[in-house]
Design a protein around this motif. Structure first.
Motif, PDB file in Angstrom:
ATOM      1  N   SER A 293       0.814  -1.209   0.000  1.00 39.72           N
ATOM      2  CA  SER A 293       0.000   0.000   0.000  1.00 39.72           C
ATOM      3  C   SER A 293       0.854   1.268   0.000  1.00 39.72           C
ATOM      4  N   TYR A 310      -7.791  -8.601  -5.674  1.00 38.32           N
ATOM      5  CA  TYR A 310      -8.434  -7.299  -5.478  1.00 38.32           C
ATOM      6  C   TYR A 310      -7.459  -6.202  -5.870  1.00 38.32           C
ATOM      7  N   LYS A 312      -6.655  -2.282  -5.799  1.00 39.82           N
ATOM      8  CA  LYS A 312      -7.073  -1.174  -4.955  1.00 39.82           C
ATOM      9  C   LYS A 312      -6.419   0.126  -5.421  1.00 39.82           C
ATOM     10  N   GLU A 480     -13.562  -0.817   0.158  1.00 33.99           N
ATOM     11  CA  GLU A 480     -12.337  -1.441   0.654  1.00 33.99           C
ATOM     12  C   GLU A 480     -12.590  -2.361   1.834  1.00 33.99           C
ATOM     13  N   PHE A 483     -13.922  -5.849   0.825  1.00 32.52           N
ATOM     14  CA  PHE A 483     -13.012  -6.702   0.059  1.00 32.52           C
ATOM     15  C   PHE A 483     -11.733  -7.019   0.822  1.00 32.52           C
ATOM     16  N   GLU A 484     -11.293  -6.111   1.653  1.00 31.80           N
ATOM     17  CA  GLU A 484     -10.112  -6.425   2.459  1.00 31.80           C
ATOM     18  C   GLU A 484     -10.428  -7.551   3.433  1.00 31.80           C
ATOM     19  N   ILE A 487     -10.736 -10.853   0.962  1.00 30.27           N
ATOM     20  CA  ILE A 487      -9.646 -11.336   0.113  1.00 30.27           C
ATOM     21  C   ILE A 487      -8.325 -11.293   0.900  1.00 30.27           C
ATOM     22  N   GLU A 489      -4.535 -10.829   2.013  1.00 37.10           N
ATOM     23  CA  GLU A 489      -3.617  -9.714   1.799  1.00 37.10           C
ATOM     24  C   GLU A 489      -2.694  -9.963   0.597  1.00 37.10           C
ATOM     25  N   ASN A 491      -3.218 -11.305  -2.085  1.00 39.33           N
ATOM     26  CA  ASN A 491      -3.905 -11.160  -3.368  1.00 39.33           C
ATOM     27  C   ASN A 491      -4.417  -9.738  -3.594  1.00 39.33           C
ATOM     28  N   ILE A 492      -3.944  -8.795  -2.810  1.00 38.14           N
ATOM     29  CA  ILE A 492      -4.355  -7.407  -3.016  1.00 38.14           C
ATOM     30  C   ILE A 492      -3.216  -6.662  -3.714  1.00 38.14           C
ATOM     31  N   TYR A 493      -3.569  -5.977  -4.777  1.00 39.44           N
ATOM     32  CA  TYR A 493      -2.582  -5.173  -5.514  1.00 39.44           C
ATOM     33  C   TYR A 493      -2.994  -3.714  -5.450  1.00 39.44           C
ATOM     34  N   TYR A 494      -2.011  -2.850  -5.638  1.00 38.87           N
ATOM     35  CA  TYR A 494      -2.277  -1.410  -5.529  1.00 38.87           C
ATOM     36  C   TYR A 494      -1.881  -0.734  -6.829  1.00 38.87           C
TER      37      TYR A 494
END
Lengths: 499, 290, 357
Positions: A293, A310, A312, A480, A483-484, A487, A489, A491-494
């Motif tokens: 992030s 996800y 973000k 957010e 989905f946070e 899903i 962590e 697999n979360i992209y920024y």
């Protein structure tokens, strides 16, 4: 605490649009009104405020004609001292008048706006504010979020005038219709803070119509002192046109959020479906995909079989843009990706998408169901023309629809025009149209838009099921909190802009 | 709540339905009056002229729609490929047609057709009708193309077009079925009603001009008789002039409706048709809130 | 915008070249055709026949020719009929010599230029008048509609007595019928009482006839209605802008501002609506102008008024003076193109302003 109840019915010449009894207005309290889109939240509040057009529509309030409601002292008073912030900020600003002029006409003239603007834009620079005020509102500039804040600024000017006015005992009715639809969480919270600060100085009636359930967390975390003045209500459907107002229990949402989720089972064989290289440019901006992030570690966006990813970013950065680049709708520069083993760059021909990607390897659910569906078609026709190996039989279709729709799917539902479905039903239909294609990759842009809480849970469960069956999903949403929670962590992209 | 009314009553209570009734009623009323008081040859001429005019206008509507549809698809096809030279050529030609005043273009077209008829190159009357309609359509067509392209533009600006595209629906199906048939039928039909009005108006005017100005060269013998050429006839013109006489001399009024029937009938037919078509198109737009 | 201008210029150049080409072709053909057409009868032209139309003399000629050129009776008959045509042609020519000799000389050019200027002036006047009429009448219609709506919203559905409504409807229908009549119907029906050939009358006809005013007035009205349904109007209402549509009183719209060409309604919701409708209408001006030219052409041609540009066009067409026809056509084409360029520039300038550039 004074509660007013209104029986309201709105109909066109041939068709009843919405009926409700006991529609509540809590004087000098804060009311949050939830409910799926298209159920009639805006129509009812507008009718109450006195905006409806009585020539095209037949409106009755408390069994009286609309004319007598317009002449009622309550209506007259709120028209004088309150404000209504409409949803869709873009269409609610006159494109041929500068923003400054629009902020200073009618009863907004002569009220100071500097403090409000510098708070909402978090800047003390006069020049930055002037730059904003001297322009005409155009589709992309100012951005949707900025236009939203301009409308909010208008409301705040009226609130200031109300606070400054001598005590009169007059009723007020400040309505905010989806005020945070185009705001990311930072600005949403700034808006709420300013609103509640002013409320603390001198209370007034606030109604906030929203789909954003994460507002509940914000209130419970940062504005706990207000809770006894806050009402959470939900509009739900009784039948075709009749709706009812129930209490919405904030605990239901908070508990769901707090409940531990079973860790998704990983697929044994790692099989990449989509890999997007982290750097590309579009519309003269350089964008990048990061793994953290703080946006320091560049990383390719990788989706394996059975992954839910996800993406973000603050609003206006280009989440939807990236989705459209992947789907070949926009052309980026220096772009490169691999989809199902096909390597694609910015020089790949358009025909590649139409011949082997659209509806075959990848599908995308667009955010506005109203725009993406053919409203003039029937539910059945919505599934025609798709590149399916075999045309779905009637029973296939019914089975598919039952995944997201309650009750038995009857023939009259299949023959119903999409335009007559509620907003939430449209959103679900929009989702199902893409899911029936069975593509390896599914991109979902704001899949929870316009859904009530029950449907939110249902849709998320269905998506998780698809994932477990080996589907690969890319989620794009400003929601957010949900989905946070949903899903992992890793697999979360920024998404970020390189200055 | 009003009770549901049968569709026919609903149709007639609207402005479009009402004017359709007025128009048909006026035609019948006029027909009966003329049958009683107008001499037989003139009566037959008028009926013949009216049917010809109506027929050419209807044919023009059909051709206009077909040509506009083909052109729009061509525009879409040429606009979506990389090399856009074809697109530019097409829009250049279309804009060129737009820059010729309709009446002048059609006038020249008709003179050409009349020349062909005189030279004996046109085998049948049907061919003459078709050529006249195509000529007219060519100059009305740009309006319809604009509408069709506007509809496509509207839906491509929304997510509509792309959302269907990425589901794998073919773009021709999206344009023809989803955009034109499902979402633009009403707009197109409304446009066609006004195209019909324009075709009537232009048809009458061109024939009037040709018959008045070019009588020795191109005349009612070579081109089919229409309301315009009937009005331009000497006796019809006299009848119309008599209206002015009545303005200053009201006592002359009764004779207007018996002696000057031919010209008056033709003029009335033209005016009532144009007015009714316009009102029907307005009413239709109101009904569907266009 | 540059692309648009280039396109216009290309159009102008192309058409000019085409027309000049046609001009040269006609000049060339006119002489060539004449020579070729009568090549066969060259020898017969001097035959001592005074009255070729006389059946007796014709039969005599046929017999003579059959004697001189035996065995080709048919060819001889054709030659004779051509000879008849030639004689008729010559006769007509002498009758119409005053028109026929009109070639492209400086004098005719000047004459046409004068007519063109007159045409242009009239076109501009009618354009200005209709534009004003469209905006004013459209606004008035919208204001009356809103008045009825507001009355209805507050008081329910009031109805005027049947008699008054009947008179209103009849009056409206007659007015519509006049506004919808083609110019020639109106002109002929009052020709005995007024001088319909005067410039004043032509301008009047241009404005009111052919359905021009009423059609575009309703188009403008439709823009007003469409704009009035948009979100920013609601927003203006929340800001308590004046929204009373009566034509008097402090909160209403003053009649003077409606009739004023500038049309400013500051502080009233109608100001928002009107501004946007006017902006939308800008691109319709092109269409209105081209329809207006069609209307003017119809008026001039149908009324047979001498000394007017398009009547001259018709006449030259009749006498097959194609070079003159072509020149007049070019003039009309330039007028349309000029209007298109002007409105394009206007729209471009306005939209640039509102696009913050």
């Amino acid at each position: 605490m004074n509660r007013r109840g209104f029986d309201i019915s709105v109909a066109t010449a041939g068709r009843s649009i919405v009926r409700v009894s006991g529609y509540p207005v809590f004087d000098n309290c804060i009311t949050f009104l939830f409910g799926e889109s298209g159920i009639g939240k805006s129509v009812l509040s507008k009718a109450l405020y006195g905006f409806m057009n009585n020539t095209d529509l037949q409106i009755e309030i408390n069994n009286n004609s609309y004319g007598s409601h317009l002449n009622d002292p309550w209506t007259q008073a709120i028209k004088r001292n309150s404000f209504f912030v409409f949803q869709e900020p873009s269409s609610h600003l006159n494109p041929l008048m500068t923003i400054s002029d629009q902020l200073n006409e009618g009863s907004l003239a002569g009220i100071h706006e500097e403090d409000i603007l510098s708070w909402l834009w978090q800047t003390s620079s006069d020049a930055a504010i002037r730059k904003l005020l001297d322009v005409f509102p155009k589709p992309y500039r100012p951005s949707g979020g900025e236009k939203q804040r301009i409308l909010l600024a208008m409301a705040f000017k009226r609130i200031d005038a109300w606070i400054a006015s001598p005590p009169s005992g007059e009723p007020t009715y400040f309505v905010f219709d989806e005020p945070t639809g185009s705001l990311d969480n930072t600005f949403r919270n700034l808006f709420l803070e300013l609103l509640f600060n002013k409320y603390a100085v001198k209370p007034f009636t606030i109604v906030i119509i929203t789909h954003d359930y994460s507002i509940i967390s914000e209130i419970y975390n940062r504005h706990r002192q207000l809770i006894e003045r806050v009402h959470f209500k939900e509009l739900s459907r009784l039948d075709e046109d009749e709706v009812t107002v129930n209490d919405f229990s904030p605990g239901e949402y908070l508990d769901w959020l707090a409940a531990p989720r079973p860790h998704p089972s990983k697929h044994l064989v790692v099989e990449p479906v989509l890999e997007v290289q982290p750097r590309f440019s579009i519309f003269g901006r350089r964008l990048a995909i990061y793994a953290d992030s703080q946006r320091t570690r560049l990383q390719p966006l990788l989706i394996n079989k059975g992954d839910m990813v996800y993406l973000k970013a603050p609003s206006g950065i280009g989440k939807t843009t990236l989705a459209k680049i992947i789907m070949g709708i926009y052309r980026a520069e220096r772009f490169s990706m691999a989809l199902d083993g096909i390597s694609i760059t910015d020089r790949s021909p358009m025909s590649l998408w139409s011949s082997s990607i659209w509806g075959k390897r990848a599908g995308m659910v667009f955010q506005h169901a109203d725009e993406s569906l053919n409203l003039a078609s029937t539910v059945r026709e919505t599934f025609k023309g798709l590149p399916l190996k075999k045309h779905p039989s009637e029973s296939d279709l019914v089975n598919h629809l039952t995944e997201l729709f309650d009750g038995p799917i009857v023939d009259s539902f299949l023959r119903k025009k999409v335009a007559y479905l509620s907003g939430g039903q449209k959103q679900r239909l929009n989702l199902l149209r893409t899911l029936i294609l069975g593509t390896d990759l599914i991109i979902l842009d704001e899949p929870l838009n316009g859904l009530d809480f029950t449907s939110v849970k249902k849709v998320l469960d269905l998506l998780d099921e698809k994932r477990a069956q080996g589907g690969s999903l890319l989620m794009i949403s400003h929601n957010e909190e949900i989905f946070e929670h949903f899903i992992d962590e890793e697999n979360i992209y920024y998404l970020g802009v390189i200055e | 709540m009003k009770t549901a009314r049968p569709p026919l009553v609903k149709f007639v209570s609207g402005k479009d339905g009402r004017w359709l009734c007025i128009w048909i009623g006026a035609l019948f009323g006029l027909g009966i009056w003329d049958y009683l008081f107008l001499n037989r040859p003139a009566f037959e001429r008028i009926i013949n002229g009216f049917i010809n005019t109506l027929f050419i206008a209807l044919l023009s509507v059909g051709f206009t729609l077909a040509m506009a549809w083909i052109m729009t698809l061509a525009f879409h096809r040429l606009g979506s490929v990389k090399k856009r030279s074809g697109f530019y050529v097409l829009s250049f030609l279309l804009n060129l047609i737009r820059s010729i005043p309709q009446i002048v273009g059609i006038l020249f077209g008709y003179i050409g057709i009349a020349a062909l008829v005189t030279a004996g190159l046109l085998p049948g009357k049907a061919i003459t009708f078709i050529l006249m309609s195509i000529c007219m359509s060519g100059f009305i067509m740009p309006e319809v193309i604009d509408l069709l392209r506007e509809r496509i533009d509207h839906y491509t600006k929304l997510d509509f077009f792309n959302a269907l595209r990425v589901c794998g629906v073919s773009q021709w199906r999206i344009i023809n079925f989803d955009i034109f048939w499902k979402n633009s039928r009403i707009h197109i039909l409304n446009k066609l009603i006004s195209v019909f009005g324009s075709a009537m108006f232009l048809q009458c005017s061109v024939d009037f001009i040709i018959s008045v100005g070019l009588s020795s060269d191109v005349n009612a013998v070579t081109l089919p008789t229409t309301l315009g050429s009937l009005l331009a006839k000497m006796d019809s013109k006299q009848d119309i002039l008599a209206i002015g006489n009545t303005l200053t001399n009201p006592a002359y009024m009764p004779q207007l409706f018996f002696q000057h029937l031919q010209g008056l009938t033709v003029a009335f037919l033209i005016v009532i048709t144009l007015l009714a078509v316009y009102q029907i198109s307005c009413g239709y737009a109101e009904r569907h809130r266009l | 915008m540059r692309a648009r201008l280039i396109e216009h210029m290309l159009g102008i150049i192309l058409v000019t070249l085409l027309i000049i080409g046609a001009l040269l072709l006609f000049e060339h053909r006119a002489t060539a055709v004449h020579e070729r057409q009568y090549a066969g009868i060259k020898d017969l032209l001097d035959a001592p026949i005074s009255k070729i139309n006389d059946p007796f003399e014709r039969a005599l000629l046929a017999d003579c020719m059959d004697l001189y050129y035996p065995g080709r009776h048919d060819t001889n008959a054709v030659l004779i009929s051509e000879l008849i045509r030639f004689r008729e042609d010559a006769f007509n020519k002498s009758m119409q010599s005053s028109y026929r000799t009109k070639r492209l000389s400086i004098a005719t050019f000047r004459e046409i230029a004068g007519m063109y200027l007159k045409f242009l002036l009239m076109y501009l006047i009618v354009m200005a008048l209709t534009y004003y009429g469209v905006e004013t009448l459209g606004s008035l219609r919208f204001i009356f509609k809103q008045q009825r709506r507001q009355q209805h919203d507050l008081l329910g559905r009031p109805r005027a007595p049947l008699f008054i409504r009947a008179v209103q409807t009849a009056g409206k229908t007659i007015a519509y019928a006049v506004l919808f009549s083609p110019a020639y119907v109106i002109a002929y029906s009052i020709r005995t009482e007024f001088n319909t050939d005067s410039a004043f009358f032509m301008i009047l006809l241009g404005v009111i006839s052919n359905g021009l005013l009423i059609m575009y007035m309703n188009k403008f009205y439709a823009f007003l209605v469409a704009e009035s349904r948009k979100g920013y109007v609601e927003n203006a209402l929340v800001k308590n802008l004046r929204s009373d549509y009566t034509l008097s009183g402090p909160d209403g719209i003053s009649l003077r501002s409606v009739f004023n060409p500038a049309k400013r309604f500051s502080g009233h919701v109608f100001d928002h609506i009107f501004r946007n409708a006017r902006f939308q209408y800008l691109s319709t001006i092109k269409e209105q102008a081209s329809f207006l030219i069609t209307g003017l052409v119809i008026i001039e041609m149908a009324l047979n008024i001498h000394g007017h540009l398009t009547y001259e066009l018709l006449r030259q067409l009749l006498y097959k003076n194609y070079p003159l026809v072509v020149v007049i056509m070019l003039a009309i084409f330039y007028t349309v193109k000029l209007t298109e360029i002007t409105t394009d520039l206007l729209v471009h300038r306005e939209s640039r302003r509102y696009e913050n550039r």
